[in-house]
Design an enzyme around this catalytic site. Sequence first.
Site, mmCIF file in Angstrom:
data_model
loop_
_atom_site.group_PDB
_atom_site.id
_atom_site.type_symbol
_atom_site.label_atom_id
_atom_site.label_comp_id
_atom_site.label_asym_id
_atom_site.label_seq_id
_atom_site.Cartn_x
_atom_site.Cartn_y
_atom_site.Cartn_z
ATOM 1 C CB VAL A 7 -0.923 0.029 1.239
ATOM 2 C CG1 VAL A 7 -1.812 1.260 1.208
ATOM 3 C CG2 VAL A 7 -1.764 -1.237 1.328
ATOM 4 C CB CYS A 8 2.456 3.506 -1.800
ATOM 5 S SG CYS A 8 2.068 3.612 -3.541
ATOM 6 C CG LEU A 9 0.971 8.614 -0.104
ATOM 7 C CD1 LEU A 9 1.755 9.914 -0.222
ATOM 8 C CD2 LEU A 9 -0.159 8.768 0.889
ATOM 9 C CD GLU A 39 -4.007 6.387 3.318
ATOM 10 O OE1 GLU A 39 -3.520 7.356 2.711
ATOM 11 O OE2 GLU A 39 -4.298 6.400 4.508
#
Length: 99
Positions: A7-9, A39
């Site tokens: 998960v990242c931005l 996210e």
Amino acid sequence: MKNILLVCLSGMSTSLLVQKMEKAAEKNDITVRIWAVSEAEAHNNFAEADIVLLGPQLKFKYKEYKKMLGEKPVEVISIADYGRMQGEKVLKWALSILG
């Protein structure tokens, strides 16, 4: 088969790391599913994941995710491994946590 969620931005930079991890898995004959999401989409993917790895930019969300996911492992990818796109290293680290 283990399921590893990153998960990242936005899910874009982690997608590059996913490709490196998948190549490492293939090279080492490891059957694993690895995917990346933003996210905003993460909560729709938690049920399928055996482990959730957060991009370093989401380190501030660690406690929130840990509380939300309870027993499910949640970890933050090291900024050095993330920056260098150390797919094999991150894959082996994730699998070692899963046992």
